[in-house]
Design an enzyme around this catalytic site. Sequence first.
Site, PDB file in Angstrom:
ATOM      1  CE  LYS A  84      42.478  38.868  44.680  1.00  0.00           C
ATOM      2  NZ  LYS A  84      42.732  37.639  43.880  1.00  0.00           N
ATOM      3  CB  SER A 159      45.059  38.915  41.151  1.00  0.00           C
ATOM      4  OG  SER A 159      44.079  38.007  41.594  1.00  0.00           O
ATOM      5  CB  SER A 183      44.766  34.988  41.390  1.00  0.00           C
ATOM      6  OG  SER A 183      44.900  35.592  40.141  1.00  0.00           O
TER       7      SER A 183
END
Length: 472
Positions: A84, A159, A183
């Site tokens: 990520k 997220s 997230s």
Amino acid sequence: MTTFEERTTVHAFRDDALGEHDAVGLAEAVRRREVGAAEVARDAAERVREVEARLHAVQVHLDPPAFAAGPDGGVFAGVPTFVKDNTDYLGLPTGHGSAAFTPRVARRHAPFTRQLLSSGVTVLGKTRLPEFGFSPATEYESAEPVRNPWNTGYSAGGSSGGSAALVAAGAVPIAHANDGGGSIRIPAACCGLVGLKPTRGRVVTNAQSRQLPLDIVSDGIVSRSVRDTAAFLAAAETHWRNPKLPPLGLVEGPSDRRLRIGFLVDSPNGVHADATTRAAVTGTVATLERLGHTVEPVELALDPRFTDDFLTYWGMLSFLLGVTGRSLGRDFDRRRMDGLSRGLREDYLKTWRSTPGVLRRLRRTAEAYAAAFRGLDLILTPVLAHTAPELGHLSPTVPYRTLIERILAYVAFTPVNNVVGTPSLSVPAPGATEAGLPVGVMFSGRPGSERTLLELAFTLEADRPFRRIQDV
């Protein structure tokens, strides 16, 4: 015949080196030399290129032959994955999903990146996230949103939306995710995946939250199978184990133990779940009872100010980023932060004097959480108060007051575990929405109870295998 461009469901499953393997199965195939690691990396890169035209999940894409010479040990040796883009990977820029600065190239791996790499994975690039991970939808003011592969008109969650979209679409079996308010679990629920937020300290401390007064962030992965998440945690523990937590080891399947499980369908702060979400929870209750577990309603009596306090803490994070942003890039300009980030910061500037009291109350949340668990092993809730919204509903272009109201009416269950530091697991529930989207349910436990969570997830997966996008 429907063309790729016309389909609302997007996946890359086909007869290549990856096949329909999960990460454990693919690593076994590499170890048995049925496929080569370089071949797997090339095929995964091709899958990513195919779906990326529709999903917009990738921030940085690497050249796989340079990163996949062959398996060199580790449970996931030869398995392709992504990191990520809020976590440093040596030689790649870290952009945090923000247009407020030009990202610098990382000079070293983040501690969690090293822990992930110790499992043997092949990193193919970095995935997109909303600005600084603040939003539960991976959308932007002036860029394409990350789309849900089950239906590209809908949110993939946030997220860790880019990671979830790639895994759900079959481009890679697992991908890095992290969770500061939901997230990992939110995109897992939106995309039909397994998403476990570990106990605080189960994996190495997240670099972004190490200096904060309350560490709310945990790193992990999203996966399509329970055994992949279990294998990741076992591998992470081999790299580094927190002596303050009970050892986990490799969880390999269901347990015969019968559990006492509490459940609630509306959030402690008064948000009511929609009909589809309620049905997912009550259907899971019926399944658990059929499997021999004891399930009963439970009350989680949070301080009535919990939502406002968490929002204040959230705003403090945005304020601190605005102050320290030049450490991310010399040209950082907080005026270029998106509407959600700016709104959070501006709200915090009006209430910053309340910060000491907010922190005291948030820390006391652990007492209410522990009280709810008296006599119980786990608690079952929705992941989200309603199913994945259409793209645009949570866009940072929405006026801030409207946007924050929508977020609070959506993310009503997950933040408690971040504040208390307890483990929490999203798994797909049977069925789908009218738009064909998955619905997740969430199990939460006491600190260090990942084994119990995984064993129950194995039980549910075996009882009714999770729906597969390639069968749609």
